[in-house]
Write an enzyme that holds these catalytic residues in place. Structure first.
Site, PDB file in Angstrom:
ATOM      1  N   HIS A 121      -6.844   5.810  -9.576  1.00 17.10           N
ATOM      2  CA  HIS A 121      -8.294   6.039  -9.728  1.00 17.10           C
ATOM      3  C   HIS A 121      -8.816   6.723  -8.478  1.00 17.10           C
ATOM      4  O   HIS A 121      -8.297   6.527  -7.378  1.00 17.10           O
ATOM      5  CB  HIS A 121      -9.034   4.723  -9.980  1.00 17.10           C
ATOM      6  CG  HIS A 121      -8.967   3.738  -8.848  1.00 17.10           C
ATOM      7  ND1 HIS A 121      -9.912   3.687  -7.843  1.00 17.10           N
ATOM      8  CD2 HIS A 121      -8.064   2.773  -8.555  1.00 17.10           C
ATOM      9  CE1 HIS A 121      -9.593   2.719  -6.987  1.00 17.10           C
ATOM     10  NE2 HIS A 121      -8.476   2.152  -7.389  1.00 17.10           N
ATOM     11  N   ASP A 123     -12.277   6.723  -7.726  1.00 21.26           N
ATOM     12  CA  ASP A 123     -13.502   6.112  -7.212  1.00 21.26           C
ATOM     13  C   ASP A 123     -13.156   5.174  -6.070  1.00 21.26           C
ATOM     14  O   ASP A 123     -12.037   4.662  -5.975  1.00 21.26           O
ATOM     15  CB  ASP A 123     -14.252   5.367  -8.308  1.00 21.26           C
ATOM     16  CG  ASP A 123     -13.456   4.225  -8.923  1.00 21.26           C
ATOM     17  OD1 ASP A 123     -12.285   4.459  -9.292  1.00 21.26           O
ATOM     18  OD2 ASP A 123     -13.985   3.101  -9.039  1.00 21.26           O
ATOM     19  N   ASP A 156      -6.868   3.007  -1.147  1.00 19.29           N
ATOM     20  CA  ASP A 156      -7.362   2.532  -2.447  1.00 19.29           C
ATOM     21  C   ASP A 156      -8.394   3.507  -3.000  1.00 19.29           C
ATOM     22  O   ASP A 156      -9.575   3.379  -2.710  1.00 19.29           O
ATOM     23  CB  ASP A 156      -7.970   1.136  -2.261  1.00 19.29           C
ATOM     24  CG  ASP A 156      -8.341   0.462  -3.561  1.00 19.29           C
ATOM     25  OD1 ASP A 156      -7.936   0.958  -4.625  1.00 19.29           O
ATOM     26  OD2 ASP A 156      -9.042  -0.549  -3.525  1.00 19.29           O
ATOM     27  N   GLU A 190     -12.664   2.237 -11.660  1.00 18.53           N
ATOM     28  CA  GLU A 190     -11.763   1.084 -11.557  1.00 18.53           C
ATOM     29  C   GLU A 190     -12.369  -0.028 -10.728  1.00 18.53           C
ATOM     30  O   GLU A 190     -12.173  -1.212 -11.018  1.00 18.53           O
ATOM     31  CB  GLU A 190     -10.429   1.530 -10.945  1.00 18.53           C
ATOM     32  CG  GLU A 190      -9.331   0.456 -10.954  1.00 18.53           C
ATOM     33  CD  GLU A 190      -9.357  -0.471  -9.745  1.00 18.53           C
ATOM     34  OE1 GLU A 190      -8.660  -1.509  -9.775  1.00 18.53           O
ATOM     35  OE2 GLU A 190     -10.077  -0.166  -8.763  1.00 18.53           O
ATOM     36  N   GLU A 191     -13.107   0.341  -9.693  1.00 12.87           N
ATOM     37  CA  GLU A 191     -13.643  -0.666  -8.776  1.00 12.87           C
ATOM     38  C   GLU A 191     -14.697  -1.556  -9.433  1.00 12.87           C
ATOM     39  O   GLU A 191     -15.047  -2.604  -8.885  1.00 12.87           O
ATOM     40  CB  GLU A 191     -14.229   0.008  -7.531  1.00 12.87           C
ATOM     41  CG  GLU A 191     -13.225   0.783  -6.689  1.00 12.87           C
ATOM     42  CD  GLU A 191     -12.183  -0.106  -6.021  1.00 12.87           C
ATOM     43  OE1 GLU A 191     -12.254  -1.331  -6.191  1.00 12.87           O
ATOM     44  OE2 GLU A 191     -11.300   0.431  -5.330  1.00 12.87           O
ATOM     45  N   ASP A 217       0.832   1.902 -12.050  1.00 17.13           N
ATOM     46  CA  ASP A 217      -0.487   1.959 -11.411  1.00 17.13           C
ATOM     47  C   ASP A 217      -0.341   1.510  -9.963  1.00 17.13           C
ATOM     48  O   ASP A 217       0.737   1.126  -9.504  1.00 17.13           O
ATOM     49  CB  ASP A 217      -1.457   1.057 -12.180  1.00 17.13           C
ATOM     50  CG  ASP A 217      -2.921   1.300 -11.818  1.00 17.13           C
ATOM     51  OD1 ASP A 217      -3.221   2.289 -11.116  1.00 17.13           O
ATOM     52  OD2 ASP A 217      -3.772   0.493 -12.237  1.00 17.13           O
ATOM     53  N   HIS A 459     -10.808  -2.475   1.406  1.00 12.69           N
ATOM     54  CA  HIS A 459     -12.211  -2.505   1.027  1.00 12.69           C
ATOM     55  C   HIS A 459     -13.096  -2.749   2.242  1.00 12.69           C
ATOM     56  O   HIS A 459     -14.278  -3.045   2.098  1.00 12.69           O
ATOM     57  CB  HIS A 459     -12.477  -3.592  -0.019  1.00 12.69           C
ATOM     58  CG  HIS A 459     -12.059  -3.208  -1.398  1.00 12.69           C
ATOM     59  ND1 HIS A 459     -12.430  -3.907  -2.524  1.00 12.69           N
ATOM     60  CD2 HIS A 459     -11.297  -2.181  -1.856  1.00 12.69           C
ATOM     61  CE1 HIS A 459     -11.919  -3.346  -3.598  1.00 12.69           C
ATOM     62  NE2 HIS A 459     -11.222  -2.293  -3.221  1.00 12.69           N
TER      63      HIS A 459
END
Length: 487
Positions: A121, A123, A156, A190-191, A217, A459
């Protein structure tokens, strides 16, 4: 012979047999690691680094409120991909889903083989307001300095998107053509759950009758000092992910003045319920992906640890007690309980008429949301507290004995030859759960060697990745595609 000598002789014989059996089992454990096949990958490293650096400058941020999305920025990122990877966009079929999710289909030469899917992903999570000054490099700068690439998405998960496309572009330039169809599928939300990205991609492909041998993934990575007794770095490939449930415990009743409280107030009742849950906990059991992890790791352990895990049928209670001492390993063997929100009261001298606690649970494969609700109700044993449970079940457990898993193992070993590749149970959520519907197997692996500090940066503040890791990720995705064609 006296009675005691006879007893000692019997005990001695028993201990000798025990030692022979257990030591034999220890030496009989065979490695489950494929031999690395080192391959030389020659790419234009400077160009690949420039591409990744620029990709990180796009603020493709996911917010819980979808109205806050800066969709023109997502559009600019997609335009960037088209400009940066001309061979991919000219030779593969490219399709958008819900405007911003992307499907690339690379048609293979053998139509009888089921396709594989690589998904990531693009995002990213927001930078927490007020922490911008804590970043050593601006979070959307894509700064390259001292062998590191900085920015939100380096781990990520823009590294997955760009790594896959760099791999494909290079293979196309080399004239490579896959035997089986290969799909690249990139989500944009996805987040926040992936409902409009990965889930919509799955809906569309399911309508068309597309199903995969496996989908790969993001997920586990290669980490040093992870498994006791294993000196080499250990790469963990998620073969399942725990379910995520929200339990709400609520009690309502008369409030009143705080000067005349009952012996057990609404707050006290709910607090007592939480204490019972934390003191009881779900049963721990070394089974499923947690058990398989140690089956793969045991042959690579030092003798003492290998002896224990090779004879799990004897030492399982000891192993479980050791694993329960640390939150990270305890989560491998039981459903976890995490109270996160408590809501009650508005004024210091007034008893609240209602108290509510919200608990996040990560549910083991083999346990259902109904099982979770039953456990909570039986444990708190308070009929006046209502319990509701919602969320997602654990995903199915993918095969570890199949060519699909061995393909990922082999590809990783080809790039990281000293890494021990093992299956594991993923605690966090990913887009892979959506692909369960249309894939025989779903795996979760980020092909980078990271530290425990890197995990907190995904994150958090100062997310970055080494240039070597990024280039290795590109090599890994090339290896996955080539290894899949050998099956």
């Amino acid at each position: 012979m006296g009675r005691w000598k006879m007893i000692l002789l019997i005990v001695g014989i028993f201990l000798l047999i025990f030692a022979i059996v257990t030591v034999s089992r220890t030496f009989m454990t065979e490695s489950r690691q494929p031999e690395p096949m080192k391959t030389e990958v020659t790419i234009d490293e400077d160009k690949a680094i420039r591409h990744f650096s620029e990709a990180l400058t796009f603020k493709t941020i996911s917010y819980q409120d979808r109205n806050a999305f800066d969709y023109p920025e997502f559009e600019r990122f997609i335009d960037f991909l088209e400009d940066t990877y001309p061979a991919v966009h000219q030779q593969l079929e490219v399709e958008r889903v819900n405007d911003y999710a992307l499907i690339y289909k690379w048609s293979g030469s053998e139509s009888g083989k089921k396709p594989i899917g690589l998904t990531s992903h693009y995002d990213v999570v927001p930078v927490l307001e007020g922490t911008e000054a804590n970043w050593e490099q601006s979070p959307f700068s894509g700064t390259v300095i001292d062998g590191e690439i900085w920015g939100r998405g380096t781990l990520d998960d823009k590294i997955g998107v760009i790594g896959i496309l760099e791999a494909a572009e290079h293979l196309l330039e080399d004239g490579y053509a896959p035997k089986r169809d290969v799909y690249f599928m990139f989500g944009f939300d996805e987040e926040i759950g992936g409902d409009e990205g990965a889930a919509a991609i799955v809906d569309l492909l399911e309508e068309r009758g597309v199903s995969f041998d496996f989908v790969l993934d993001e997920g586990g990575a290669i980490v040093e000092n992870m498994v006791p007794g294993v000196e080499q770095p250990v790469g963990v490939v998620g073969v399942s992910e725990k379910g995520s449930a929200t339990a709400e415990l609520t009690i309502s009743g008369s409030g009143g003045h705080s000067s005349q409280p009952k012996d057990h107030t609404n707050i006290g009742r709910v607090a007592s319920a939480i204490a019972k849950l934390e003191n009881t906990q779900f049963n721990a059991d070394l089974r499923g992906p947690g058990e398989t992890l140690f089956e793969f790791a045991a042959p690579e352990m030092s003798f003492g640890m290998r002896y224990v895990f090779a004879n799990k049928f004897i030492f399982e209670p000891i192993i479980e007690s050791i694993l329960l001492k640390q939150p990270a390993t305890a989560a491998l063997i039981r459903t976890t309980i995490a109270p996160t929100v408590f809501q009650a009261g508005e004024q210091y001298n007034a008893l609240p008429e209602q108290a509510t606690a919200i608990i996040n649970l990560r549910v083991m494969p083999g346990e259902s949301l109904e099982d979770v609700k039953k456990f909570i109700e039986e444990t708190i044993d308070d009929d006046e507290i209502s319990v509701s449970v919602s969320g997602s079940e654990a995903t199915s457990v993918s095969s570890t004995d199949s060519w699909q898993f061995q393909t990922i193992q082999q590809a990783a070993r080809n790039v990281y030859s000293d890494a021990v590749m093992v299956p594991y149970l993923m605690f966090a959520g990913s887009d892979a759960k959506h692909y369960d519907r249309i894939a025989d197997n779903t795996y979760r692996f980020l092909p980078v060697l990271i530290t425990s500090e890197d995990l907190t940066r995904m994150h958090g503040t100062n997310e970055h990745v080494s240039i070597d890791n990024y280039l290795n990720a590109i090599a890994f995705y090339m290896e996955v595609m080539k290894e899949s064609d050998r099956k």
